[in-house]
Design a protein around this motif. Structure first.
Motif, PDB file in Angstrom:
ATOM      1  N   ILE A  90      -1.461 -37.533 -18.489  1.00  0.00           N
ATOM      2  CA  ILE A  90      -2.691 -38.308 -18.624  1.00  0.00           C
ATOM      3  C   ILE A  90      -2.886 -39.105 -17.343  1.00  0.00           C
ATOM      4  CG2 ILE A  90      -3.766 -40.224 -19.869  1.00  0.00           C
ATOM      5  CD1 ILE A  90      -2.246 -39.237 -22.369  1.00  0.00           C
ATOM      6  N   TYR A  91      -4.074 -38.997 -16.771  1.00  0.00           N
ATOM      7  CA  TYR A  91      -4.383 -39.737 -15.547  1.00  0.00           C
ATOM      8  C   TYR A  91      -5.335 -40.877 -15.858  1.00  0.00           C
ATOM      9  CZ  TYR A  91      -2.277 -35.925 -12.946  1.00  0.00           C
ATOM     10  OH  TYR A  91      -1.401 -35.014 -12.453  1.00  0.00           O
ATOM     11  N   TYR A  92      -5.063 -42.038 -15.268  1.00  0.00           N
ATOM     12  CA  TYR A  92      -5.944 -43.188 -15.434  1.00  0.00           C
ATOM     13  C   TYR A  92      -5.931 -44.017 -14.160  1.00  0.00           C
ATOM     14  CZ  TYR A  92      -1.753 -45.989 -16.181  1.00  0.00           C
ATOM     15  OH  TYR A  92      -0.540 -46.609 -16.020  1.00  0.00           O
ATOM     16  N   ILE A  93      -6.983 -44.795 -13.993  1.00  0.00           N
ATOM     17  CA  ILE A  93      -7.089 -45.687 -12.845  1.00  0.00           C
ATOM     18  C   ILE A  93      -7.694 -46.995 -13.331  1.00  0.00           C
ATOM     19  CG2 ILE A  93      -9.347 -44.754 -12.191  1.00  0.00           C
ATOM     20  CD1 ILE A  93      -8.544 -45.246  -9.245  1.00  0.00           C
ATOM     21  N   THR A  94      -7.275 -48.091 -12.753  1.00  0.00           N
ATOM     22  CA  THR A  94      -7.834 -49.394 -13.099  1.00  0.00           C
ATOM     23  C   THR A  94      -8.442 -50.018 -11.849  1.00  0.00           C
ATOM     24  OG1 THR A  94      -5.758 -50.569 -12.669  1.00  0.00           O
ATOM     25  CG2 THR A  94      -6.118 -49.769 -14.910  1.00  0.00           C
ATOM     26  N   GLY A  95      -9.337 -50.951 -12.056  1.00  0.00           N
ATOM     27  CA  GLY A  95      -9.960 -51.623 -10.926  1.00  0.00           C
ATOM     28  C   GLY A  95     -10.822 -52.777 -11.395  1.00  0.00           C
ATOM     29  N   GLU A  96     -11.471 -53.408 -10.446  1.00  0.00           N
ATOM     30  CA  GLU A  96     -12.277 -54.586 -10.732  1.00  0.00           C
ATOM     31  C   GLU A  96     -13.525 -54.271 -11.545  1.00  0.00           C
ATOM     32  OE1 GLU A  96     -13.135 -56.960  -7.325  1.00  0.00           O
ATOM     33  OE2 GLU A  96     -11.075 -56.921  -6.638  1.00  0.00           O
ATOM     34  N   SER A  97     -14.088 -53.081 -11.360  1.00  0.00           N
ATOM     35  CA  SER A  97     -15.309 -52.724 -12.071  1.00  0.00           C
ATOM     36  C   SER A  97     -15.366 -51.213 -12.252  1.00  0.00           C
ATOM     37  CB  SER A  97     -16.545 -53.188 -11.295  1.00  0.00           C
ATOM     38  OG  SER A  97     -16.666 -52.449 -10.091  1.00  0.00           O
ATOM     39  N   LYS A  98     -16.241 -50.795 -13.150  1.00  0.00           N
ATOM     40  CA  LYS A  98     -16.434 -49.358 -13.375  1.00  0.00           C
ATOM     41  C   LYS A  98     -16.882 -48.692 -12.081  1.00  0.00           C
ATOM     42  CE  LYS A  98     -19.142 -46.102 -16.025  1.00  0.00           C
ATOM     43  NZ  LYS A  98     -20.403 -45.891 -16.689  1.00  0.00           N
ATOM     44  N   ARG A  99     -17.796 -49.328 -11.398  1.00  0.00           N
ATOM     45  CA  ARG A  99     -18.321 -48.770 -10.141  1.00  0.00           C
ATOM     46  C   ARG A  99     -17.221 -48.600  -9.087  1.00  0.00           C
ATOM     47  NH1 ARG A  99     -22.850 -47.669  -7.342  1.00  0.00           N
ATOM     48  NH2 ARG A  99     -23.056 -48.407  -5.198  1.00  0.00           N
ATOM     49  N   SER A 100     -16.321 -49.583  -8.997  1.00  0.00           N
ATOM     50  CA  SER A 100     -15.266 -49.494  -7.984  1.00  0.00           C
ATOM     51  C   SER A 100     -14.287 -48.360  -8.264  1.00  0.00           C
ATOM     52  CB  SER A 100     -14.524 -50.823  -7.840  1.00  0.00           C
ATOM     53  OG  SER A 100     -13.742 -51.097  -8.974  1.00  0.00           O
ATOM     54  N   VAL A 101     -13.990 -48.102  -9.528  1.00  0.00           N
ATOM     55  CA  VAL A 101     -13.065 -46.998  -9.816  1.00  0.00           C
ATOM     56  C   VAL A 101     -13.763 -45.644  -9.728  1.00  0.00           C
ATOM     57  CG1 VAL A 101     -11.445 -48.362 -11.157  1.00  0.00           C
ATOM     58  CG2 VAL A 101     -13.288 -47.227 -12.318  1.00  0.00           C
ATOM     59  N   GLU A 102     -15.051 -45.586 -10.062  1.00  0.00           N
ATOM     60  CA  GLU A 102     -15.792 -44.328  -9.952  1.00  0.00           C
ATOM     61  C   GLU A 102     -15.852 -43.822  -8.517  1.00  0.00           C
ATOM     62  OE1 GLU A 102     -19.153 -44.386 -13.456  1.00  0.00           O
ATOM     63  OE2 GLU A 102     -19.541 -45.560 -11.649  1.00  0.00           O
ATOM     64  N   THR A 103     -15.855 -44.735  -7.570  1.00  0.00           N
ATOM     65  CA  THR A 103     -15.972 -44.359  -6.161  1.00  0.00           C
ATOM     66  C   THR A 103     -14.641 -44.439  -5.420  1.00  0.00           C
ATOM     67  OG1 THR A 103     -16.600 -46.634  -5.612  1.00  0.00           O
ATOM     68  CG2 THR A 103     -18.388 -45.089  -6.059  1.00  0.00           C
ATOM     69  N   SER A 104     -13.556 -44.576  -6.155  1.00  0.00           N
ATOM     70  CA  SER A 104     -12.235 -44.693  -5.536  1.00  0.00           C
ATOM     71  C   SER A 104     -11.823 -43.383  -4.855  1.00  0.00           C
ATOM     72  CB  SER A 104     -11.197 -45.055  -6.595  1.00  0.00           C
ATOM     73  OG  SER A 104      -9.901 -44.973  -6.037  1.00  0.00           O
ATOM     74  N   PRO A 105     -11.306 -43.466  -3.639  1.00  0.00           N
ATOM     75  CA  PRO A 105     -10.836 -42.257  -2.953  1.00  0.00           C
ATOM     76  C   PRO A 105      -9.623 -41.617  -3.637  1.00  0.00           C
ATOM     77  CG  PRO A 105     -10.356 -44.228  -1.651  1.00  0.00           C
ATOM     78  CD  PRO A 105     -11.187 -44.658  -2.810  1.00  0.00           C
ATOM     79  N   PHE A 106      -8.937 -42.368  -4.484  1.00  0.00           N
ATOM     80  CA  PHE A 106      -7.776 -41.820  -5.196  1.00  0.00           C
ATOM     81  C   PHE A 106      -8.176 -40.733  -6.193  1.00  0.00           C
ATOM     82  CE2 PHE A 106      -6.358 -46.171  -4.094  1.00  0.00           C
ATOM     83  CZ  PHE A 106      -5.294 -45.820  -3.271  1.00  0.00           C
ATOM     84  N   LEU A 107      -9.431 -40.720  -6.603  1.00  0.00           N
ATOM     85  CA  LEU A 107      -9.897 -39.741  -7.595  1.00  0.00           C
ATOM     86  C   LEU A 107     -10.212 -38.375  -6.994  1.00  0.00           C
ATOM     87  CD1 LEU A 107     -12.349 -41.859  -9.777  1.00  0.00           C
ATOM     88  CD2 LEU A 107     -10.005 -41.211 -10.296  1.00  0.00           C
TER      89      LEU A 107
END
Length: 82
Positions: free
Chosen positions: A53-70
């Motif tokens: 299962i892959y997950y990412i956390t961040g300050e906002s939905k927008r910040s994780v949606e645009t994360s280079p880690f994805l």
């Protein structure tokens, strides 16, 4: 969404009802668009080759949606929760 904080807190603090509460949790994901998905639905969509299962956390939905880690996970076709 109105009870999301209480549900998340309950999963951590109420060991008796943890499994029941966990089924109520919903997450955004790279494939869910504007709607949210349950962990059970996510797992049912997982590719057989996906190792976990892959997950990412961040300050906002927008910040994780645009994360280079994805980028790499998306290229592989893996869905990521956030």
């Amino acid at each position: 969404e109105a009870f999301s904080k209480n549900l998340k807190l309950g999963v951590h603090e109420d060991s008796t009802n943890r499994a029941k509460l966990a089924k109520l949790l919903r997450y955004h994901s790279t494939k869910s668009g504007d709607s949210m998905t349950s962990l059970d639905d996510y797992v049912s969509r997982m590719d057989d080759k996906q190792p976990g299962i892959y997950y990412i956390t961040g300050e906002s939905k927008r910040s994780v949606e645009t994360s280079p880690f994805l980028e790499k996970l998306k290229k592989e076709g893996y869905e990521v929760l956030y």
